[in-house]
Design an enzyme around this catalytic site. Sequence first.
Site, PDB file in Angstrom:
ATOM      1  N   ASP A 182       0.832  -1.208   0.000  1.00 20.71           N
ATOM      2  CA  ASP A 182       0.000   0.000   0.000  1.00 20.71           C
ATOM      3  C   ASP A 182       0.868   1.260   0.000  1.00 20.71           C
ATOM      4  OD1 ASP A 182      -1.766  -2.060   0.541  1.00 20.71           O
ATOM      5  OD2 ASP A 182      -2.983  -0.851   1.920  1.00 20.71           O
ATOM      6  N   HIS A 232      -1.026   4.545  -0.564  1.00 20.91           N
ATOM      7  CA  HIS A 232      -2.018   5.474   0.000  1.00 20.91           C
ATOM      8  C   HIS A 232      -1.628   6.935  -0.159  1.00 20.91           C
ATOM      9  CE1 HIS A 232      -5.147   2.938   1.490  1.00 20.91           C
ATOM     10  NE2 HIS A 232      -4.284   2.136   2.119  1.00 20.91           N
ATOM     11  N   ASP A 279      -4.101   0.023  -3.637  1.00 22.11           N
ATOM     12  CA  ASP A 279      -4.249   1.100  -2.661  1.00 22.11           C
ATOM     13  C   ASP A 279      -3.249   2.220  -2.940  1.00 22.11           C
ATOM     14  OD1 ASP A 279      -6.327  -0.253  -1.546  1.00 22.11           O
ATOM     15  OD2 ASP A 279      -5.526  -0.274   0.491  1.00 22.11           O
ATOM     16  N   ASP A 336      -6.044   7.667  -1.554  1.00 21.39           N
ATOM     17  CA  ASP A 336      -6.704   7.843  -0.250  1.00 21.39           C
ATOM     18  C   ASP A 336      -5.692   8.006   0.881  1.00 21.39           C
ATOM     19  OD1 ASP A 336      -9.273   7.876  -1.172  1.00 21.39           O
ATOM     20  OD2 ASP A 336      -9.720   5.794  -0.672  1.00 21.39           O
ATOM     21  N   ARG A 337      -6.198   8.637   1.936  1.00 22.39           N
ATOM     22  CA  ARG A 337      -5.452   8.859   3.167  1.00 22.39           C
ATOM     23  C   ARG A 337      -4.321   9.870   2.994  1.00 22.39           C
ATOM     24  NH1 ARG A 337      -8.016   7.978   7.817  1.00 22.39           N
ATOM     25  NH2 ARG A 337      -8.845   5.875   8.022  1.00 22.39           N
ATOM     26  N   ASN A 390      -8.487  -2.444  -2.582  1.00 25.10           N
ATOM     27  CA  ASN A 390      -9.868  -2.131  -2.211  1.00 25.10           C
ATOM     28  C   ASN A 390     -10.168  -0.634  -2.275  1.00 25.10           C
ATOM     29  OD1 ASN A 390      -8.124  -1.976   0.179  1.00 25.10           O
ATOM     30  ND2 ASN A 390      -9.993  -1.437   1.276  1.00 25.10           N
ATOM     31  N   HIS A 391      -9.138   0.212  -2.244  1.00 25.75           N
ATOM     32  CA  HIS A 391      -9.377   1.653  -2.361  1.00 25.75           C
ATOM     33  C   HIS A 391      -9.480   2.110  -3.808  1.00 25.75           C
ATOM     34  CE1 HIS A 391      -9.065   3.362   1.784  1.00 25.75           C
ATOM     35  NE2 HIS A 391      -8.647   2.128   1.997  1.00 25.75           N
ATOM     36  N   HIS A 422      -4.067  -8.164  -3.394  1.00 24.78           N
ATOM     37  CA  HIS A 422      -4.161  -7.068  -2.426  1.00 24.78           C
ATOM     38  C   HIS A 422      -4.605  -7.559  -1.053  1.00 24.78           C
ATOM     39  CE1 HIS A 422      -4.514  -3.067  -0.835  1.00 24.78           C
ATOM     40  NE2 HIS A 422      -5.722  -3.385  -0.377  1.00 24.78           N
ATOM     41  N   ARG A 460     -13.169  -5.412  10.204  1.00 28.09           N
ATOM     42  CA  ARG A 460     -13.444  -4.340   9.262  1.00 28.09           C
ATOM     43  C   ARG A 460     -14.939  -4.099   9.108  1.00 28.09           C
ATOM     44  NH1 ARG A 460      -9.029  -2.935   5.950  1.00 28.09           N
ATOM     45  NH2 ARG A 460      -7.279  -4.386   6.032  1.00 28.09           N
ATOM     46  N   HIS A 502      -2.682  -4.566   2.041  1.00 22.79           N
ATOM     47  CA  HIS A 502      -3.986  -4.320   2.666  1.00 22.79           C
ATOM     48  C   HIS A 502      -3.950  -3.972   4.148  1.00 22.79           C
ATOM     49  CE1 HIS A 502      -8.264  -4.267   2.753  1.00 22.79           C
ATOM     50  NE2 HIS A 502      -8.450  -5.446   3.324  1.00 22.79           N
TER      51      HIS A 502
END
Length: 885
Positions: A588, A590, A622, A625-626, A654-655, A707, A758, A786
């Site tokens: 990831d 991000h 991923d 995001d973030r 998943n993002h 992922h 989650r 992930h």
Amino acid sequence: MNAKPWLHPAPSYRTLETYWDTDEDAPGPRCGHTLTAVAATKTTGPRLILFGGATAIEGGATSSAPGIRLAGVTNSVHLYDVLTRKWTRIRPAGEPPSPRAAHAAAAVGTMVVFQGGIGPAGHSTDDLYVLDLTNDKFKWHRVVVQGQGPGPRYGHVMDLVSQRYLVTVSGNDGKRVLSDAWALDTAQKPYVWQRLNPEGDRPSARMYATASARSDGMFLLCGGRDASGAPLADAYGLLMHRNGQWEWTLAPGVAPSPRYQHAAVFVGARLHVTGGALRGGRAIEGEAAVAVLDTAAGVWLDRNGLVTSSRTSKGHGEHDPSLELMRRCRHASASIGVRIYIYGGLKGDILLDDFLVAENSPFQSDVNSPLLTSERAPTHTGSKVNQTNLGYVTTPTPDGLHSPSFGSLSMDKNSMEKLREASAAEAEAANAVWQAAQAASAVPPEETSVSDDNSQVAEATSDGSDTEADVRLHPRAVVVAKEAVGNLGGMVRQLSLDQFENESRRMIPLNNELSYPTKKFTRQRSPQGLHKKIISTLLRPRNWKAPANRRFFLDSYEVGELCYAAEQIFMQEPTVLQLRAPVKVFGDLHGQFGDLMRLFDEYGFPSTAGDITYIDYLFLGDYVDRGQHSLETITLLLALKIEYPENVHLIRGNHEAADINALFGFRLECIERMGENDGIWAWTRFNQLFNCLPLAALIEKKIICMHGGIGRSIHSVEQIEKLERPITMDAGSIILMDLLWSDPTENDSIEGLRPNARGPGLVTFGPDRVSDFCKRNKLQLIIRAHECVMDGFERFAQGQLITLFSATNYCGTANNAGAILVVGRGLVVVPKLIHPLPPPLQSPETSPERVIDDMWMQELNIQRPPTPTRGRPQPDLDRNSLAYI
């Protein structure tokens, strides 16, 4: 345990004792010659061929005339047997080339090709002469080449590129210093020289440079002397792309010194540069006399480590005998396996006849090291010994560099009919020599340095046979020390995996998601050059800084062009990618673009100036995001995919879904940095692209990368392969949900399937599921991302699964390390880590971009709190609020 540095310094050279039967067999003092390595064959071990050069000088201290003149130019050929350490003068049949010096030579299988030079009668012709060593029947051939060629020249360079193309560059034709480049395809008859017109940053005109071809196809030109007589310090890589276009790239790093009339040769990805002259013929002295250009890391090193500025002073050279040995020019070097050999040269007005050796090793060997003495110590009764080399101690050892057979090669008596077959055999033999040299070194496998795995990767071409190797995790990880973070010259060390106290601490995400509608749009045609613009703007591993002005440099139209071009490539790929090792695997990111640049800086980056030519890149999703630079992250990766479609690989996380990245920062970033209308359009277009991304990757059919995980529903790779793209999360059924969302259980003691923190409908899977899946699919390892893990990587199911996370200090609060995994050609998996950056020393007034980044993180964390570290108390928040992910 003593840590061995990843960027190990330049080696020390020592004199090697050699043997010959008669005085005529000894090469004797000379300079301006060539030394060429010829790979082992069915009946012989590896050999060195020394040809030509000047064997005498006129003038000097005893002469009233200023300066010296080289004399005694010869066309003699001397063969050095690496296994017996014996020199022999050979007299091949056929018409030999004329006596010459300052010529160029290159090995093609069991043959050596010579071209150009200067002799008593002036310039040699540009004819190609081939010394055929096949079947130990030495013979000269003159190759007929049609059309115009490079023309007579001297002081030029030549090597075999990609086991196929003879490339010659620069030199002097007697009228001017040259900058041209020529290539001859040894696989196409009739043979024709082609003048190249490479793209990129072209080197200036020069002579007395060096060039060596990396085994993966990079031709590296180093140093030289320009038309004014000034020495040069630059280095340029020349590479042929798959479309046939050649390109020059300026090599990064700071050379220890400008130089010409030096020697250089590759061992793996490390170019070993020795000796040379400065303006006026003054020899290079001190530490600058021995240097290494590490092309995987993009840095120069001397014996003290990283070079950050030119070192023109003597340094310790006055008192160091090994550096005094290298005070020479017009010498020649060659490499076999891990060793670098050097013969002769000129020191002031003295011709040299010594023979030196060093090894490309992560640590310096003592004088009796097997790395230096694995050549057999012969028992030549009556043989003469090189008397200049007494004092070097040798220890008899077994067969040393003996290499297995690859069959005999034959050559048409009047041409280079078999050059292509021979060059393929050279690659195989080089691999055998490398493996034999490692065995001869007597270093246990667990002690072998992992720092130069890229170099080892570049040593051979893969033919599929190496896929029989078992996957194993190397017992040490490469770590950039905290105090040296972000600096390639800093402390880089290896730690035993047992020392990673935080490895079992995962960050637990907690939530489910909403659906979010996507928009339709008209596909745009992608113009040439957009992706190159993005790469030139963003791919700056050494000096990228977050822009103070948050306005993104692309508009929505350009985003559409980029996405369309990348989408066409993704849709031509299978849902499960089939990859060959070596591969660098990233977890990831991000939107933490700074961490991506740091990983590129520390461990190599995808460029012709980096390591893209011999190692692939795989990103596990991923990307957005973030973090505060999701736009930079995804656009650069897409541009790299367009530039290197067969070497850069992206799979989905998943993002990479609109209903997720609408909530966790990416949509907001697009709007803030591109304006509301353009931002929403760009965000929508990115998400349509995300639906086309591949979903998993297989490396050598033994390692599967995804992922999330295998969850409850995935029992075979074929289930993933059957998922058709483009695909949205709601259309992907439970298989896609498990693939992108599931996690391993908390530890190896928790088996079976358990609810996932989650959110509802998500599961964790135990080590029994991992073992069963690997056994059923004949796999040995699962690499997944992930989850944030404290050390950047974490083992599960007794090492059958590794979780990988590449973003450091996730969400600005986790203080975790970031890691990548390097899967070598031998399927040894090496973790490489970076630590979080320390807090800025500047005040908010002097570091506005850091303040912006911190504010972005704080605001997002308030809305979407980051997941706590495994085992720590969790805040009592409503999980249905979508606060966690």
